[in-house]
Design a protein around this motif. Structure first.
Motif, mmCIF file in Angstrom:
data_model
loop_
_atom_site.group_PDB
_atom_site.id
_atom_site.type_symbol
_atom_site.label_atom_id
_atom_site.label_comp_id
_atom_site.label_asym_id
_atom_site.label_seq_id
_atom_site.Cartn_x
_atom_site.Cartn_y
_atom_site.Cartn_z
ATOM 1 N N TYR A 50 42.461 37.173 38.914
ATOM 2 C CA TYR A 50 41.874 35.662 38.394
ATOM 3 C C TYR A 50 41.093 35.580 37.207
ATOM 4 O O TYR A 50 40.671 34.773 37.003
ATOM 5 C CB TYR A 50 40.901 35.672 39.718
ATOM 6 C CG TYR A 50 41.697 35.723 41.181
ATOM 7 C CD1 TYR A 50 42.696 34.900 41.313
ATOM 8 C CD2 TYR A 50 41.411 36.752 41.963
ATOM 9 C CE1 TYR A 50 43.338 35.004 42.769
ATOM 10 C CE2 TYR A 50 41.936 36.960 43.237
ATOM 11 C CZ TYR A 50 42.920 35.983 43.282
ATOM 12 O OH TYR A 50 43.700 36.087 44.838
ATOM 13 N N GLU A 51 41.172 36.668 36.625
ATOM 14 C CA GLU A 51 40.602 36.517 35.054
ATOM 15 C C GLU A 51 41.375 35.412 34.135
ATOM 16 O O GLU A 51 40.499 35.162 33.284
ATOM 17 C CB GLU A 51 40.611 37.974 34.448
ATOM 18 C CG GLU A 51 39.609 38.866 34.697
ATOM 19 C CD GLU A 51 39.223 40.023 34.086
ATOM 20 O OE1 GLU A 51 38.156 40.378 33.411
ATOM 21 O OE2 GLU A 51 40.263 40.667 33.998
ATOM 22 N N THR A 52 42.581 35.325 34.560
ATOM 23 C CA THR A 52 43.147 34.360 33.990
ATOM 24 C C THR A 52 42.572 32.880 34.088
ATOM 25 O O THR A 52 42.387 32.136 33.127
ATOM 26 C CB THR A 52 44.644 34.286 34.419
ATOM 27 O OG1 THR A 52 45.275 35.510 34.000
ATOM 28 C CG2 THR A 52 45.566 33.130 33.438
ATOM 29 N N TYR A 53 42.057 32.652 35.403
ATOM 30 C CA TYR A 53 41.355 31.665 35.498
ATOM 31 C C TYR A 53 40.122 31.365 34.943
ATOM 32 O O TYR A 53 39.723 30.265 34.079
ATOM 33 C CB TYR A 53 41.193 31.455 37.051
ATOM 34 C CG TYR A 53 40.234 30.380 37.494
ATOM 35 C CD1 TYR A 53 40.600 28.859 37.380
ATOM 36 C CD2 TYR A 53 38.931 30.848 37.886
ATOM 37 C CE1 TYR A 53 39.559 28.013 37.979
ATOM 38 C CE2 TYR A 53 37.907 30.027 38.445
ATOM 39 C CZ TYR A 53 38.526 28.480 38.414
ATOM 40 O OH TYR A 53 37.400 27.581 38.889
ATOM 41 N N THR A 54 39.112 32.304 34.889
ATOM 42 C CA THR A 54 37.969 32.295 34.319
ATOM 43 C C THR A 54 38.266 32.380 32.902
ATOM 44 O O THR A 54 37.141 31.586 32.004
ATOM 45 C CB THR A 54 37.032 33.422 34.587
ATOM 46 O OG1 THR A 54 37.787 34.625 34.418
ATOM 47 C CG2 THR A 54 36.659 33.368 36.156
ATOM 48 N N LEU A 57 45.615 29.394 40.915
ATOM 49 C CA LEU A 57 44.996 30.648 40.785
ATOM 50 C C LEU A 57 43.601 30.431 41.317
ATOM 51 O O LEU A 57 43.140 31.254 42.114
ATOM 52 C CB LEU A 57 44.801 31.140 39.328
ATOM 53 C CG LEU A 57 45.638 32.302 38.896
ATOM 54 C CD1 LEU A 57 45.329 32.558 37.588
ATOM 55 C CD2 LEU A 57 45.868 33.503 39.537
ATOM 56 N N GLU A 58 42.898 29.370 41.084
ATOM 57 C CA GLU A 58 41.512 28.820 41.502
ATOM 58 C C GLU A 58 41.658 28.968 43.301
ATOM 59 O O GLU A 58 40.820 29.411 43.848
ATOM 60 C CB GLU A 58 41.274 27.582 41.261
ATOM 61 C CG GLU A 58 39.879 27.084 41.703
ATOM 62 C CD GLU A 58 39.330 25.934 41.025
ATOM 63 O OE1 GLU A 58 38.017 25.443 41.340
ATOM 64 O OE2 GLU A 58 40.049 24.977 40.695
ATOM 65 N N ARG A 59 42.616 28.195 43.681
ATOM 66 C CA ARG A 59 42.838 28.088 45.140
ATOM 67 C C ARG A 59 43.024 29.256 45.822
ATOM 68 O O ARG A 59 42.424 29.792 47.127
ATOM 69 C CB ARG A 59 44.103 27.195 45.594
ATOM 70 C CG ARG A 59 43.986 25.453 45.110
ATOM 71 C CD ARG A 59 44.757 24.848 45.544
ATOM 72 N NE ARG A 59 46.182 25.172 45.217
ATOM 73 C CZ ARG A 59 46.900 24.631 44.224
ATOM 74 N NH1 ARG A 59 46.264 23.738 43.326
ATOM 75 N NH2 ARG A 59 47.906 24.940 43.799
ATOM 76 N N GLU A 60 43.713 30.204 45.358
ATOM 77 C CA GLU A 60 43.984 31.625 45.562
ATOM 78 C C GLU A 60 42.922 32.428 45.734
ATOM 79 O O GLU A 60 42.755 33.355 46.572
ATOM 80 C CB GLU A 60 45.209 32.201 45.128
ATOM 81 C CG GLU A 60 46.648 31.447 45.246
ATOM 82 C CD GLU A 60 47.847 32.101 44.242
ATOM 83 O OE1 GLU A 60 47.272 32.914 43.307
ATOM 84 O OE2 GLU A 60 48.779 31.885 44.493
ATOM 85 N N MET A 61 42.090 32.447 44.459
ATOM 86 C CA MET A 61 40.798 33.202 44.417
ATOM 87 C C MET A 61 39.894 32.803 45.722
ATOM 88 O O MET A 61 39.320 33.741 46.322
ATOM 89 C CB MET A 61 40.171 32.799 43.344
ATOM 90 C CG MET A 61 38.797 33.389 42.925
ATOM 91 S SD MET A 61 38.158 33.062 41.154
ATOM 92 C CE MET A 61 37.422 31.247 42.069
ATOM 93 N N ASN A 62 39.812 31.601 46.011
ATOM 94 C CA ASN A 62 38.705 31.120 47.039
ATOM 95 C C ASN A 62 39.357 31.479 48.573
ATOM 96 O O ASN A 62 38.709 31.182 49.223
ATOM 97 C CB ASN A 62 38.528 29.594 46.937
ATOM 98 C CG ASN A 62 37.761 29.142 45.636
ATOM 99 O OD1 ASN A 62 36.988 30.050 45.151
ATOM 100 N ND2 ASN A 62 38.087 28.013 45.080
ATOM 101 N N ARG A 63 40.482 31.968 48.655
ATOM 102 C CA ARG A 63 40.950 32.339 49.794
ATOM 103 C C ARG A 63 41.236 34.047 49.948
ATOM 104 O O ARG A 63 41.511 34.512 51.030
ATOM 105 C CB ARG A 63 42.329 31.626 50.257
ATOM 106 C CG ARG A 63 42.452 30.195 50.162
ATOM 107 C CD ARG A 63 43.708 29.736 50.863
ATOM 108 N NE ARG A 63 44.671 29.896 50.155
ATOM 109 C CZ ARG A 63 45.383 29.225 49.497
ATOM 110 N NH1 ARG A 63 45.098 27.796 49.125
ATOM 111 N NH2 ARG A 63 46.445 29.391 48.597
ATOM 112 N N VAL A 92 37.960 39.174 47.273
ATOM 113 C CA VAL A 92 36.877 38.575 46.284
ATOM 114 C C VAL A 92 35.918 37.631 46.936
ATOM 115 O O VAL A 92 34.828 37.652 46.373
ATOM 116 C CB VAL A 92 37.933 37.636 45.293
ATOM 117 C CG1 VAL A 92 37.175 36.928 44.343
ATOM 118 C CG2 VAL A 92 39.108 38.596 44.704
ATOM 119 N N ILE A 93 36.213 36.865 48.104
ATOM 120 C CA ILE A 93 35.392 36.159 48.579
ATOM 121 C C ILE A 93 33.773 36.655 48.698
ATOM 122 O O ILE A 93 32.847 36.074 48.355
ATOM 123 C CB ILE A 93 35.785 35.535 49.976
ATOM 124 C CG1 ILE A 93 37.001 34.601 49.866
ATOM 125 C CG2 ILE A 93 34.565 34.930 50.855
ATOM 126 C CD1 ILE A 93 37.584 34.281 51.153
#
Length: 259
Positions: A198-202, A137-143, A147-148
Protein backbone atom coordinates in the motif's frame (compact mmCIF):
# COMPACT_ATOMS: atom_id res chain seq x y z
CA UNK A 1 15.95 73.22 -37.32
CA UNK A 2 12.43 73.11 -35.97
CA UNK A 3 11.99 69.56 -37.30
CA UNK A 4 15.21 68.49 -35.57
CA UNK A 5 13.94 69.92 -32.29
CA UNK A 6 10.68 68.03 -32.71
CA UNK A 7 12.51 64.80 -33.45
CA UNK A 8 14.82 65.33 -30.48
CA UNK A 9 11.83 66.05 -28.26
CA UNK A 10 10.11 62.87 -29.41
CA UNK A 11 13.24 60.82 -28.80
CA UNK A 12 13.58 62.35 -25.35
CA UNK A 13 9.99 61.46 -24.47
CA UNK A 14 10.39 57.91 -25.72
CA UNK A 15 13.65 57.51 -23.82
CA UNK A 16 12.15 58.94 -20.66
CA UNK A 17 9.15 56.62 -20.95
CA UNK A 18 11.50 53.68 -21.44
CA UNK A 19 13.44 54.65 -18.34
CA UNK A 20 10.28 54.85 -16.29
CA UNK A 21 9.16 51.47 -17.56
CA UNK A 22 12.55 49.97 -16.79
CA UNK A 23 12.57 51.59 -13.37
CA UNK A 24 9.10 50.20 -12.64
CA UNK A 25 10.15 46.73 -13.82
CA UNK A 26 13.24 46.82 -11.60
CA UNK A 27 11.21 47.85 -8.57
CA UNK A 28 8.65 45.13 -9.29
CA UNK A 29 11.29 42.45 -9.80
CA UNK A 30 12.99 43.48 -6.55
CA UNK A 31 9.75 43.13 -4.58
CA UNK A 32 8.63 39.82 -3.13
CA UNK A 33 5.50 38.19 -4.44
CA UNK A 34 2.61 38.60 -2.02
CA UNK A 35 1.04 35.19 -1.56
CA UNK A 36 -2.08 34.04 0.23
CA UNK A 37 -2.76 30.31 0.52
CA UNK A 38 -6.49 29.81 1.01
CA UNK A 39 -7.67 26.44 2.34
CA UNK A 40 -10.89 25.26 0.69
CA UNK A 41 -13.17 22.46 1.87
CA UNK A 42 -14.82 21.08 -1.28
CA UNK A 43 -18.33 19.75 -0.55
CA UNK A 44 -18.24 21.07 3.03
CA UNK A 45 -18.76 24.55 1.55
CA UNK A 46 -22.39 23.43 1.05
CA UNK A 47 -23.00 22.95 4.77
CA UNK A 48 -20.48 25.16 6.58
CA UNK A 49 -22.41 28.35 7.51
CA UNK A 50 -19.15 30.23 8.08
CA UNK A 51 -17.56 29.28 4.77
CA UNK A 52 -20.02 28.92 1.87
CA UNK A 53 -18.92 28.85 -1.76
CA UNK A 54 -19.72 32.55 -2.09
CA UNK A 55 -17.14 33.30 0.61
CA UNK A 56 -14.39 31.80 -1.55
CA UNK A 57 -15.22 34.22 -4.37
CA UNK A 58 -15.44 37.12 -1.91
CA UNK A 59 -12.03 36.37 -0.42
CA UNK A 60 -10.44 36.24 -3.88
CA UNK A 61 -12.02 39.58 -4.79
CA UNK A 62 -10.86 41.13 -1.52
CA UNK A 63 -7.28 39.99 -2.07
CA UNK A 64 -7.44 41.41 -5.62
CA UNK A 65 -4.79 39.07 -7.05
CA UNK A 66 -2.81 39.31 -10.25
CA UNK A 67 -2.74 35.49 -10.36
CA UNK A 68 -5.14 32.85 -9.06
CA UNK A 69 -3.67 29.36 -8.69
CA UNK A 70 -6.21 26.57 -8.45
CA UNK A 71 -6.34 22.82 -7.88
CA UNK A 72 -6.93 21.95 -11.54
CA UNK A 73 -4.32 20.55 -13.92
CA UNK A 74 -2.86 23.17 -16.29
CA UNK A 75 -3.90 21.09 -19.30
CA UNK A 76 -7.55 21.08 -18.16
CA UNK A 77 -8.12 24.81 -17.65
CA UNK A 78 -9.82 25.30 -21.02
CA UNK A 79 -12.05 22.23 -20.81
CA UNK A 80 -15.83 22.62 -20.49
CA UNK A 81 -17.89 22.25 -17.32
CA UNK A 82 -19.12 18.75 -18.19
CA UNK A 83 -15.54 17.51 -18.29
CA UNK A 84 -14.27 19.47 -15.29
CA UNK A 85 -17.04 18.47 -12.89
CA UNK A 86 -15.96 14.81 -13.20
CA UNK A 87 -12.60 15.53 -11.56
CA UNK A 88 -12.57 18.86 -9.72
CA UNK A 89 -14.50 20.45 -6.82
CA UNK A 90 -16.97 23.25 -7.43
CA UNK A 91 -14.96 26.05 -5.81
CA UNK A 92 -12.10 25.43 -8.26
CA UNK A 93 -14.41 25.30 -11.27
CA UNK A 94 -16.18 28.44 -10.10
CA UNK A 95 -12.95 30.44 -10.39
CA UNK A 96 -12.96 29.77 -14.13
CA UNK A 97 -16.45 31.29 -14.36
CA UNK A 98 -15.93 34.26 -12.05
CA UNK A 99 -12.46 35.47 -13.05
CA UNK A 100 -10.57 36.09 -16.32
CA UNK A 101 -8.82 32.97 -17.60
CA UNK A 102 -5.60 34.92 -18.17
CA UNK A 103 -5.33 35.35 -14.38
CA UNK A 104 -5.73 31.65 -13.62
CA UNK A 105 -2.98 29.05 -13.30
CA UNK A 106 -3.48 25.31 -12.87
CA UNK A 107 -1.24 23.59 -10.32
CA UNK A 108 -2.70 20.09 -9.94
CA UNK A 109 -1.27 16.74 -11.11
CA UNK A 110 -2.92 13.35 -11.58
CA UNK A 111 0.04 11.18 -12.44
CA UNK A 112 2.54 10.98 -15.27
CA UNK A 113 0.35 8.67 -17.32
CA UNK A 114 -2.25 11.43 -17.72
CA UNK A 115 0.14 14.37 -18.03
CA UNK A 116 -0.73 16.45 -21.08
CA UNK A 117 -3.74 14.27 -21.86
CA UNK A 118 -7.47 14.63 -21.49
CA UNK A 119 -8.60 12.18 -18.81
CA UNK A 120 -11.25 9.57 -19.66
CA UNK A 121 -14.40 9.68 -17.55
CA UNK A 122 -13.64 6.26 -16.00
CA UNK A 123 -10.02 7.04 -15.18
CA UNK A 124 -10.53 6.34 -11.45
CA UNK A 125 -12.53 3.16 -12.04
CA UNK A 126 -10.57 1.61 -14.88
CA UNK A 127 -8.02 -0.62 -13.18
CA UNK A 128 -5.86 -0.60 -16.29
CA UNK A 129 -4.95 3.05 -15.64
CA UNK A 130 -2.48 4.30 -13.05
CA UNK A 131 -5.21 6.22 -11.23
CA UNK A 132 -7.53 3.22 -11.32
CA UNK A 133 -4.85 1.04 -9.74
CA UNK A 134 -4.25 3.64 -7.01
CA UNK A 135 -7.97 3.77 -6.18
CA UNK A 136 -8.11 -0.03 -6.07
CA UNK A 137 -5.20 -0.09 -3.62
CA UNK A 138 -6.99 2.41 -1.41
CA UNK A 139 -10.12 0.23 -1.29
CA UNK A 140 -8.10 -2.90 -0.54
CA UNK A 141 -6.10 -1.13 2.18
CA UNK A 142 -9.29 -0.11 3.97
CA UNK A 143 -10.48 -3.75 3.96
CA UNK A 144 -7.17 -5.38 4.91
CA UNK A 145 -7.56 -6.94 8.37
CA UNK A 146 -3.81 -6.74 8.99
CA UNK A 147 -3.64 -3.02 8.26
CA UNK A 148 -6.95 -1.83 9.73
CA UNK A 149 -5.71 -1.89 13.38
CA UNK A 150 -2.79 0.33 12.41
CA UNK A 151 -5.18 2.78 10.75
CA UNK A 152 -7.31 3.13 13.90
CA UNK A 153 -5.74 6.45 15.08
CA UNK A 154 -6.81 8.03 11.80
CA UNK A 155 -10.44 7.95 12.91
CA UNK A 156 -9.93 10.58 15.61
CA UNK A 157 -7.74 12.77 13.41
CA UNK A 158 -10.28 12.55 10.60
CA UNK A 159 -13.07 13.43 13.04
CA UNK A 160 -11.23 16.58 14.11
CA UNK A 161 -10.61 17.55 10.48
CA UNK A 162 -14.27 17.03 9.60
CA UNK A 163 -15.42 19.12 12.56
CA UNK A 164 -13.28 22.03 11.41
CA UNK A 165 -14.45 21.62 7.83
CA UNK A 166 -18.09 21.66 8.96
CA UNK A 167 -17.89 24.74 11.18
CA UNK A 168 -14.68 26.77 10.93
CA UNK A 169 -14.40 30.07 9.06
CA UNK A 170 -11.65 30.41 6.42
CA UNK A 171 -9.21 32.19 8.74
CA UNK A 172 -9.28 29.27 11.18
CA UNK A 173 -8.90 26.70 8.41
CA UNK A 174 -5.84 28.61 7.18
CA UNK A 175 -4.16 29.39 10.51
CA UNK A 176 -2.17 26.14 10.82
CA UNK A 177 -4.48 24.13 13.09
CA UNK A 178 -5.90 22.03 10.25
CA UNK A 179 -2.44 21.78 8.68
CA UNK A 180 -1.10 20.15 11.85
CA UNK A 181 -3.92 17.60 11.85
CA UNK A 182 -3.11 16.79 8.22
CA UNK A 183 0.58 16.34 8.99
CA UNK A 184 -0.26 13.96 11.86
CA UNK A 185 -2.78 12.09 9.70
CA UNK A 186 -0.25 11.34 6.98
CA UNK A 187 2.47 10.43 9.47
CA UNK A 188 0.18 7.79 10.96
CA UNK A 189 -0.90 6.57 7.51
CA UNK A 190 2.68 6.32 6.25
CA UNK A 191 3.74 4.32 9.30
CA UNK A 192 0.70 2.04 9.02
CA UNK A 193 1.51 0.98 5.45
CA UNK A 194 5.28 0.94 5.76
CA UNK A 195 6.83 -2.07 4.01
CA UNK A 196 3.48 -3.12 2.52
CA UNK A 197 2.21 -2.93 -1.05
CA UNK A 198 0.00 0.00 0.00
CA UNK A 199 3.04 2.25 0.03
CA UNK A 200 2.37 2.68 -3.69
CA UNK A 201 -0.87 4.44 -2.72
CA UNK A 202 0.69 6.75 -0.13
CA UNK A 203 3.69 7.46 -2.37
CA UNK A 204 1.37 8.58 -5.16
CA UNK A 205 -0.51 10.93 -2.84
CA UNK A 206 2.74 12.34 -1.50
CA UNK A 207 4.06 12.86 -5.01
CA UNK A 208 0.89 14.72 -5.97
CA UNK A 209 1.34 17.08 -3.01
CA UNK A 210 5.02 17.54 -3.89
CA UNK A 211 4.26 18.48 -7.49
CA UNK A 212 1.47 20.84 -6.46
CA UNK A 213 3.95 22.47 -4.07
CA UNK A 214 6.66 22.65 -6.75
CA UNK A 215 4.20 24.32 -9.10
CA UNK A 216 3.33 26.92 -6.47
CA UNK A 217 6.97 27.67 -5.65
CA UNK A 218 7.82 28.01 -9.35
CA UNK A 219 4.86 30.33 -9.85
CA UNK A 220 6.06 32.55 -7.01
CA UNK A 221 9.65 32.61 -8.29
CA UNK A 222 8.51 33.49 -11.81
CA UNK A 223 6.25 36.34 -10.69
CA UNK A 224 8.12 38.72 -8.38
CA UNK A 225 6.08 41.63 -7.12
CA UNK A 226 2.77 40.00 -8.05
CA UNK A 227 -0.19 39.30 -5.78
CA UNK A 228 -0.89 35.56 -5.93
CA UNK A 229 -3.73 33.71 -4.24
CA UNK A 230 -3.53 29.92 -4.09
CA UNK A 231 -6.68 27.84 -3.60
CA UNK A 232 -5.91 24.43 -2.15
CA UNK A 233 -8.05 21.75 -0.61
CA UNK A 234 -7.29 21.90 3.11
CA UNK A 235 -5.61 18.47 3.04
CA UNK A 236 -2.97 19.72 0.60
CA UNK A 237 -2.15 23.04 2.26
CA UNK A 238 0.37 21.97 4.90
CA UNK A 239 3.15 20.92 2.53
CA UNK A 240 2.72 24.00 0.35
CA UNK A 241 2.73 26.47 3.23
CA UNK A 242 5.83 24.82 4.73
CA UNK A 243 7.70 25.23 1.43
CA UNK A 244 6.68 28.88 1.08
CA UNK A 245 7.72 29.65 4.66
CA UNK A 246 11.21 28.35 3.84
CA UNK A 247 11.63 30.66 0.84
CA UNK A 248 13.72 33.84 1.25
CA UNK A 249 11.74 36.85 2.44
CA UNK A 250 12.90 38.83 -0.59
CA UNK A 251 11.08 36.28 -2.80
CA UNK A 252 7.78 35.89 -0.98
CA UNK A 253 5.64 37.63 1.60
CA UNK A 254 2.87 35.45 2.99
CA UNK A 255 -0.45 37.17 3.59
CA UNK A 256 -2.71 35.67 6.25
CA UNK A 257 -6.35 34.90 5.57
CA UNK A 258 -8.86 37.09 7.34
CA UNK A 259 -12.61 36.56 7.59
Amino acid sequence: MLEKVKVFGLLFLLTAAGCKTTEKSLVESASPAEVQVLATIHKFHLSNPNYPYAKVTQLIQTFNPDIIAIEIRPEDLKEDTTYLKQFYPLEMRQVLKDFPLEKVRGIDWYGEEMRGKKMPSDVFKNEQTELGKIKKLEREMNRDSLVIPRLAPLAELGKQQAELARTAPPAVLSNGQYDELTRNFYEVLDEAVKDTRYETYTNFNRRRDEIITENIVNLVQENPGKRIIVLLGANHRNRAINALEKMPTDKVRLVSVED
